[in-house]
Design an enzyme around this catalytic site. Structure first.
Site, PDB file in Angstrom:
ATOM      1  N   ASP A  53       0.758  -0.896  -0.018  1.00  0.00           N
ATOM      2  CA  ASP A  53       0.224   0.036  -0.110  1.00  0.00           C
ATOM      3  C   ASP A  53       0.948   1.203  -0.474  1.00  0.00           C
ATOM      4  OD1 ASP A  53      -2.461   1.670   0.639  1.00  0.00           O
ATOM      5  OD2 ASP A  53      -1.287   1.725   2.204  1.00  0.00           O
ATOM      6  N   GLU A 125      -2.069  -5.033  -3.415  1.00  0.00           N
ATOM      7  CA  GLU A 125      -0.986  -4.673  -3.197  1.00  0.00           C
ATOM      8  C   GLU A 125      -0.701  -5.690  -2.234  1.00  0.00           C
ATOM      9  OE1 GLU A 125      -3.540  -0.762  -1.644  1.00  0.00           O
ATOM     10  OE2 GLU A 125      -3.680  -1.938  -0.495  1.00  0.00           O
TER      11      GLU A 125
END
Length: 256
Positions: A53, A125
């Site tokens: 992320d 992610e």
């Protein structure tokens, strides 16, 4: 599917070959699988997703800063949000069949975990985090550039479609409705069909894995068609009256 075959398919899909395959296995392991096994040797993807992320936000921010050098900060933030949102990332992960390769508990899989937007977004992610840990920033950037930073304007229009169509309807005093026509399939593979009505006219029907997604696809199709009609009206000198007439008459129904 055998683990070796699954890893090979994943590597082919993302365009990266791992030196340490354990990184990819971890990136594809949901916490429900770890809890079900109750063995310490398994780790879920959550820490990898946390890392991915952060890397994703940096890579996208850097790309937009360089390639949109005249765009103010506020618009850059909005554009970045449209690229790293759950809907956009889950759509890419779904196209790459991440859910089919991820490891879930039996219960999580039966209740549709492999097709849930939030989980697919996490998988995108977590794979990014795994690539970074395995090969560093260069292949991590290539993953983002290749899978996400292509056709950015199209992705932004798709992300903004529902709000843009709502603004259009309000501007022209037209009602806008999304009607659920059907809900089919088992819990782990639901299909929702939605029709969009603008000014009382059916504009299109779309089927997707969630009501929200079906509405988004429908709104995007209508906005893209309106844009084409707008350009055509402008070309023929019809102006705003041409645009309004086009919608009022209903320019056709698009099947799902």
């Amino acid at each position: 599917m055998e683990i070796e075959a699954s890893i090979q398919e994943l590597e082919d899909a993302i365009g990266y070959t791992f030196q340490d395959k354990k990184h990819l296995l971890t990136a594809m392991t949901h916490k429900s699988y770890v809890n079900e096994k109750t063995i310490g040797r398994y780790e879920s993807y959550e820490r990898y997703e946390f890392l991915g992320d952060a890397i994703l936000e940096f890579v996208v921010s850097k790309y937009l800063f360089i390639h949109y050098n005249n765009m103010p900060e506020g618009k850059l933030s909005k554009l970045r949000s449209s690229l790293v949102c759950e809907f956009t990332l889950s759509k890419i992960a779904r196209e790459l069949h991440f859910g089919d390769h991820a490891r879930f508990s039996k219960g999580e899989k039966q209740t549709g975990g492999a097709n849930r937007d939030s989980i697919l977004c996490d998988l995108f992610e977590s794979v990014l985090g795994a690539i970074y840990l395995d090969g560093g920033m260069k292949p991590a950037q290539e993953y983002v550039h290749r899978l996400l930073l292509q056709d950015i304007e199209h992705k932004q229009r798709f992300h903004d479609a529902k709000s843009s169509l709502q603004e259009y309807a309000q501007k022209h005093k037209l009602t806008l409705e999304y009607e659920l026509l059907s809900e089919e399939g088992p819990d782990h593979d639901k299909k929702f069909t939605v029709r969009l009505l603008l000014g009382g006219k059916e504009m299109t029907q779309k089927t997707a894995h969630s009501k929200k997604a079906a509405q988004q696809y429908a709104a995007f199709e209508v906005m893209e068609t309106l844009q084409k009609k707008r350009e055509k009206c402008r070309f023929h000198g019809l102006g705003i009256l041409g645009k309004f007439y086009t919608v009022r008459q209903g320019w056709g129904t698009s099947p799902a």
